[in-house]
Every structure is written in C-alpha cells, then in structure tokens.
Scaffold this motif. Structure first.
Motif, mmCIF file in Angstrom:
data_model
loop_
_atom_site.group_PDB
_atom_site.id
_atom_site.type_symbol
_atom_site.label_atom_id
_atom_site.label_comp_id
_atom_site.label_asym_id
_atom_site.label_seq_id
_atom_site.Cartn_x
_atom_site.Cartn_y
_atom_site.Cartn_z
ATOM 1 N N GLY A 127 0.779 -1.228 0.000
ATOM 2 C CA GLY A 127 0.000 0.000 0.000
ATOM 3 C C GLY A 127 0.809 1.276 0.000
ATOM 4 O O GLY A 127 0.240 2.375 -0.075
ATOM 5 N N LYS A 128 2.131 1.173 0.078
ATOM 6 C CA LYS A 128 2.973 2.368 0.043
ATOM 7 C C LYS A 128 3.159 2.829 -1.400
ATOM 8 O O LYS A 128 3.097 2.042 -2.335
ATOM 9 C CB LYS A 128 4.337 2.084 0.677
ATOM 10 C CG LYS A 128 4.319 1.949 2.186
ATOM 11 C CD LYS A 128 5.729 1.787 2.700
ATOM 12 C CE LYS A 128 5.782 1.870 4.229
ATOM 13 N NZ LYS A 128 4.978 0.816 4.875
ATOM 14 N N THR A 129 3.404 4.114 -1.544
ATOM 15 C CA THR A 129 3.749 4.635 -2.865
ATOM 16 C C THR A 129 5.216 4.334 -3.153
ATOM 17 O O THR A 129 5.985 3.978 -2.258
ATOM 18 C CB THR A 129 3.512 6.146 -2.933
ATOM 19 O OG1 THR A 129 4.419 6.810 -2.028
ATOM 20 C CG2 THR A 129 2.075 6.489 -2.554
ATOM 21 N N ARG A 130 5.595 4.514 -4.401
ATOM 22 C CA ARG A 130 6.989 4.262 -4.771
ATOM 23 C C ARG A 130 7.926 5.227 -4.055
ATOM 24 O O ARG A 130 9.009 4.834 -3.611
ATOM 25 C CB ARG A 130 7.147 4.393 -6.293
ATOM 26 C CG ARG A 130 8.550 4.126 -6.800
ATOM 27 C CD ARG A 130 8.607 4.288 -8.310
ATOM 28 N NE ARG A 130 9.975 4.207 -8.813
ATOM 29 C CZ ARG A 130 10.598 3.077 -9.102
ATOM 30 N NH1 ARG A 130 9.988 1.911 -8.920
ATOM 31 N NH2 ARG A 130 11.839 3.086 -9.580
ATOM 32 N N ARG A 131 7.512 6.466 -3.909
ATOM 33 C CA ARG A 131 8.343 7.443 -3.219
ATOM 34 C C ARG A 131 8.509 7.072 -1.753
ATOM 35 O O ARG A 131 9.598 7.212 -1.184
ATOM 36 C CB ARG A 131 7.734 8.837 -3.344
ATOM 37 C CG ARG A 131 7.721 9.365 -4.764
ATOM 38 C CD ARG A 131 7.079 10.741 -4.847
ATOM 39 N NE ARG A 131 7.860 11.749 -4.150
ATOM 40 C CZ ARG A 131 7.515 13.016 -4.047
ATOM 41 N NH1 ARG A 131 6.374 13.442 -4.600
ATOM 42 N NH2 ARG A 131 8.276 13.881 -3.421
ATOM 43 N N GLU A 132 7.459 6.600 -1.113
ATOM 44 C CA GLU A 132 7.568 6.163 0.277
ATOM 45 C C GLU A 132 8.486 4.956 0.405
ATOM 46 O O GLU A 132 9.248 4.844 1.372
ATOM 47 C CB GLU A 132 6.178 5.846 0.825
ATOM 48 C CG GLU A 132 5.300 7.066 1.020
ATOM 49 C CD GLU A 132 3.869 6.698 1.391
ATOM 50 O OE1 GLU A 132 3.165 7.563 1.942
ATOM 51 O OE2 GLU A 132 3.466 5.539 1.124
ATOM 52 N N ALA A 133 8.421 4.042 -0.552
ATOM 53 C CA ALA A 133 9.302 2.879 -0.532
ATOM 54 C C ALA A 133 10.765 3.297 -0.667
ATOM 55 O O ALA A 133 11.647 2.744 0.005
ATOM 56 C CB ALA A 133 8.914 1.911 -1.647
ATOM 57 N N ILE A 134 11.026 4.282 -1.512
ATOM 58 C CA ILE A 134 12.395 4.771 -1.676
ATOM 59 C C ILE A 134 12.888 5.432 -0.392
ATOM 60 O O ILE A 134 14.053 5.278 0.006
ATOM 61 C CB ILE A 134 12.470 5.739 -2.867
ATOM 62 C CG1 ILE A 134 12.294 4.968 -4.176
ATOM 63 C CG2 ILE A 134 13.790 6.506 -2.875
ATOM 64 C CD1 ILE A 134 12.269 5.837 -5.416
ATOM 65 N N ARG A 135 12.015 6.147 0.304
ATOM 66 C CA ARG A 135 12.404 6.764 1.579
ATOM 67 C C ARG A 135 12.765 5.699 2.600
ATOM 68 O O ARG A 135 13.710 5.864 3.374
ATOM 69 C CB ARG A 135 11.270 7.640 2.103
ATOM 70 C CG ARG A 135 11.025 8.894 1.280
ATOM 71 C CD ARG A 135 9.764 9.593 1.733
ATOM 72 N NE ARG A 135 9.379 10.654 0.799
ATOM 73 C CZ ARG A 135 8.199 11.262 0.806
ATOM 74 N NH1 ARG A 135 7.275 10.891 1.712
ATOM 75 N NH2 ARG A 135 7.927 12.209 -0.069
ATOM 76 N N CYS A 136 12.025 4.599 2.620
ATOM 77 C CA CYS A 136 12.352 3.487 3.527
ATOM 78 C C CYS A 136 13.727 2.915 3.196
ATOM 79 O O CYS A 136 14.527 2.624 4.097
ATOM 80 C CB CYS A 136 11.293 2.399 3.441
ATOM 81 S SG CYS A 136 9.663 2.857 4.067
#
Length: 308
Positions: free
Chosen positions: A272-281
């Motif tokens: 459910g995360k966006t791609r940008r949120e995944a990159i931040r992780c």
C-alpha cells in the motif's frame, strides 16, 4: 565567532563556527585538553535589544554551555575527512569550470566557419576536444582563424581540467579507503557519494549518539506531524542535503540494477505504500548500513592524538 571558557574540575569551552572561523581555535583548545562544545548563534531578539558585541556573544555562549542546552560535539577536522573536504571542493570547482568551457567551445563551434564545423561533425566529445586541441593557428587575423584559435585554447583547458578531475578522484578514493575500508565495495557507492556521507559524519562519527542520529543528520528519518486526532509522519526537510542526495543516488543505482532492492520496493508497493515512500524506507535502511561501516572502521583505527 564567540567563545567562552569555564575553569573548574573539567575545562569546557563553548565555541561558535567550529567548522569555519573557529576551526583553528577548536583544534588549539583540544590540544590543551579542553572539552569543546559547539554553540549555535545566539537569540536574535536578545541581539536586537542589547546589540551585538564580543562580550555579549561570549556571555551567551557560556550560558548555553553551563545550562546544558549546548551539548553538540564539534567535528574534529583533523583527519582523512578534512582531506576529503578539500579534495571535493577542488573537484567541484574543476567540474564547474570544465562544464563552462565545454559549453563555450560548442557555442563557438556552432558559429565557426562551415568548413571547420563540418570537419568536427560526428565526433564524440573526447575526440572533438583532441581535434580542437591539435588545431594549428599561429596568429589569428580574421573571425575564422580567431574561432579556431579560441577552440584550441578551450579544448586544451578542458583536457587539463579533465586530468585534474581524474587526479582528485584518485585522491578522494585513496582517502576513503584509508578512513573506511570497504565502503566503496558497497553496491552503488562511488567516490562522490561516499565522500558526501563521510563529510556529514566527519572524522569523529562517535559524536553522533546512534545510527538514528546519523539518519536525522542525512534527513532520512520520519518526523512526527501529529495534530489533534490526526497522527502522521512527514518528510524531514532539514539536515545535510548533500548527504541526503548521496543516499538517494545510491538507492536509485540499487533500484536500477540490484534485484533485492527491486523486490523490496515491489513488496512495499504491494503493501500500500507509494513508490516514493518505498524509496524513503530504502534510504533509511541505507543510512543504517553506512553508519555501521563508519563505526566499525572507527573501532578498528587507533584514536587520534588530538581527541579529548
């Protein structure tokens, strides 16, 4: 720059601008076994009311240290990272000058004599620069020969700057290997990104309390943004932007070529995360990985003689 020294069982000194104007003073105090604490600029409202004087700045620095509000340990600035800072600064200016020279060369070539321009058509940049550098023009007497003369000068400047950049890259690589062996073997980590991260941590990463503090320094820690019944986290827009950019570049390189990184992003997007949120992780995990390399290298190296 302001500083104040406290005499007692433990000698402490609060110093402003420890990374610039106060760097020499910081090194001297440390050589005299004085514990140096970095002090931020004083309150602006007090400065407006009372004016700015050296005495007032020193008093403000002393109050910050005695009250415990100022606790930051300044960067040592006397090891391999200080070398990196100088190399990287020189390389950055060389890259900027080379880009400017390349733009000027191509702008002149567009307006040059058609015969000269056609002779340079289809060449790659290195071949173009070599061809221009070999032009034989003794005394320019008209616009055509003046263009060829200028192209030769610019091409030789570009070649010299390229050699300078390559030499500085070699020096940066050697300094990184001497300070944090194995860092450049990490997937996606290059000399420039590694140098940016080392400049953020400096020669004494132990001044950072934990890997979480290093993540905050690199602006990859989530910041609480609760308001009333709403609780969320937002992106941290502070910290060292150069280090944040370096983590992003490493993450993008891994995302493009590393299968594990690609699988990790796909899994988080499926959750459910966006791609940008995944990159931040991924940037947050990468900061933890890099910090471990820093601390491991620090434990393996002998302590600096100037440390207190």
């Amino acid at each position: 720059m302001a500083w104040a020294r406290e005499f007692g069982p433990v000698h402490r000194a609060g110093v402003e601008c420890t990374g610039s104007y106060g760097a020499a003073l910081t090194r001297y105090l440390r050589s005299e076994s004085v514990r140096v604490i970095e002090v931020n600029r004083g309150d602006r409202s007090d400065r407006r009311r009372r004016g700015k004087t050296d005495t007032f700045d020193a008093e403000t620095a002393a109050r910050e240290v005695l009250s415990g509000r100022a606790t930051a340990v300044p960067k040592s600035g006397d090891g391999h990272v200080e070398m990196l800072r100088m190399f990287k600064q020189a390389k950055g200016s060389a890259i900027k000058s080379r880009s400017q020279a390349i733009n000027q060369l191509k702008a002149i070539l567009v307006r040059a004599d058609p015969a000269l321009r056609e002779a340079m058509t289809g060449l790659s940049n290195p071949a173009l620069f070599r061809r221009c550098a070999d032009l034989e023009i003794a005394n320019p007497s008209d616009p055509a020969t003046a263009a060829a003369f200028t192209l030769r000068l610019l091409a030789r400047r570009i070649i010299e700057l390229t050699m300078e950049i390559d030499e500085l890259t070699g020096q940066i690589t050697a300094a990184i290997d001497a300070h944090v062996p194995g860092l450049l073997t990490r997937y996606g980590v290059g000399p420039d990104t590694a140098a940016a991260l080392l400049l953020a941590a400096d020669d004494n990463p132990e001044r950072l309390a934990s890997e979480a503090s290093f993540a905050a320094l690199c602006s990859v820690n989530p910041v609480e943004a609760a308001s009333g019944k709403t609780h969320r986290r937002r992106l941290n827009r502070g910290g060292d932007r150069q280090a944040n950019s370096a983590l992003y570049m490493i993450t993008i390189a891994r995302l493009r070529w590393d299968k594990r990184t690609q699988d990790s992003v796909q899994r988080r997007v499926a959750e459910g995360k966006t791609r940008r949120e995944a990159i931040r992780c991924l940037k947050r995990y990468l900061a933890r990985e890099i910090y471990r390399d820093f601390t491991t290298a620090r434990r393996a190296s002998p302590p600096a003689s100037s440390a207190v």
